[in-house]
Scaffold this active site. Structure first.
Site, PDB file in Angstrom:
ATOM      1  N   GLY A 176       0.837  -1.186   0.000  1.00 36.48           N
ATOM      2  CA  GLY A 176       0.000   0.000   0.000  1.00 36.48           C
ATOM      3  C   GLY A 176       0.874   1.240   0.000  1.00 36.48           C
ATOM      4  CD  GLN A 209       3.097   5.497   3.026  1.00 37.40           C
ATOM      5  OE1 GLN A 209       2.146   4.972   2.491  1.00 37.40           O
ATOM      6  NE2 GLN A 209       4.071   4.803   3.604  1.00 37.40           N
ATOM      7  CB  CYS A 236       4.884   1.776   7.609  1.00 38.30           C
ATOM      8  SG  CYS A 236       4.352   3.325   6.855  1.00 38.30           S
ATOM      9  CG  LEU A 237       6.567   1.105   1.468  1.00 32.86           C
ATOM     10  CD1 LEU A 237       5.996   1.520   0.111  1.00 32.86           C
ATOM     11  CD2 LEU A 237       7.754   0.174   1.293  1.00 32.86           C
ATOM     12  CG  HIS A 272      -0.934   0.645   7.300  1.00 31.84           C
ATOM     13  ND1 HIS A 272       0.013   0.150   8.177  1.00 31.84           N
ATOM     14  CD2 HIS A 272      -0.276   1.562   6.521  1.00 31.84           C
ATOM     15  CE1 HIS A 272       1.182   0.753   7.926  1.00 31.84           C
ATOM     16  NE2 HIS A 272       1.030   1.609   6.932  1.00 31.84           N
ATOM     17  CD  GLU A 273      -1.378   2.091   2.789  1.00 35.84           C
ATOM     18  OE1 GLU A 273      -0.987   3.262   2.681  1.00 35.84           O
ATOM     19  OE2 GLU A 273      -0.613   1.145   3.083  1.00 35.84           O
ATOM     20  CG  HIS A 286      -0.097   6.331   5.778  1.00 35.37           C
ATOM     21  ND1 HIS A 286       0.990   6.775   6.494  1.00 35.37           N
ATOM     22  CD2 HIS A 286       0.163   5.032   5.479  1.00 35.37           C
ATOM     23  CE1 HIS A 286       1.869   5.790   6.631  1.00 35.37           C
ATOM     24  NE2 HIS A 286       1.395   4.714   6.022  1.00 35.37           N
TER      25      HIS A 286
HETATM   26 NI    NI Z   1       2.354   2.884   5.892  1.00 34.55          NI
END
Ligand code: NI
Length: 179
Positions: free
Chosen positions: A47, A52, A102-103, A144-145, A148
């Site tokens: 995701g 991000q 998480c990236l 999760h997304e 963000h």
């Molecule tokens: Ni993330």
């Protein structure tokens, strides 16, 4: 196609409430969507939310890889999913613990409680309203997304920091992946 640079924890854009998108079919926005898909795959993520890549707008892309799915009909694999201005409704109070990464927080994994079953809706890149139920990993990725877009990181949701680990040490936990 442009691969975007990621933002990492500490960057204020990850703590902002992202803005609603007024023109979901805007050409610049659609190019961003395409680039975000490319960037997600290049980074081997499941995701990626607009903050991000430094853009504070309510948009994320995701996928549900087959190996993360379960027998639940609402936890099937998905590829190339886009949600603009997404909304979530929990379908029950039932929570489930599971590992997340998480990236924007490279190298770490943690155990996070999420709603087991959600309904969600949003606009895809064709301008179509998507409305779906999700369970398991599918529901986890979407929660999760969406976080963000509200300036929330998975660390904020963790109940026990002893379940935060570097990936290189994660094998110590593998006996009980779902806690
Ligand atoms: Ni993330």
């Amino acid at each position: 196609m442009t691969l975007h640079k990621l933002t990492f924890m500490g960057n204020p854009v990850l703590r902002e409430v992202a803005a609603l998108i007024e023109h979901p079919q805007d050409a610049v926005l659609l190019q961003l969507v395409a680039d975000m898909h490319e960037t997600m795959l290049a980074e081997e993520g499941v995701g990626l939310a607009a903050p991000q890549v430094g853009i504070s707008q309510r948009l994320f892309v995701f996928r549900v890889p087959e190996e993360r799915t379960s027998d639940d009909k609402d936890d099937a694999p998905w590829q190339h999913q886009t949600l603009i201005n997404p909304e979530i409704t929990p379908l029950s109070d039932e929570m489930e613990m599971g590992w997340e990464g998480c990236l924007s927080i490279p190298g770490l994994r943690g155990v996070v409680p999420r709603y087991k079953r959600i309904g969600y809706r949003g606009i895809d890149e064709k301008g179509k309203m998507v409305e779906r139920e999700a369970a398991g990993f599918h529901a986890r990725v979407v929660q999760h997304e969406l976080d963000h877009l509200d300036g929330v990181l998975y660390l904020d949701r963790m109940k026990d920091m002893r379940h935060l680990t570097f990936e290189s040490e994660m094998h110590h936990f593998m006996k009980q992946e779902e806690m």
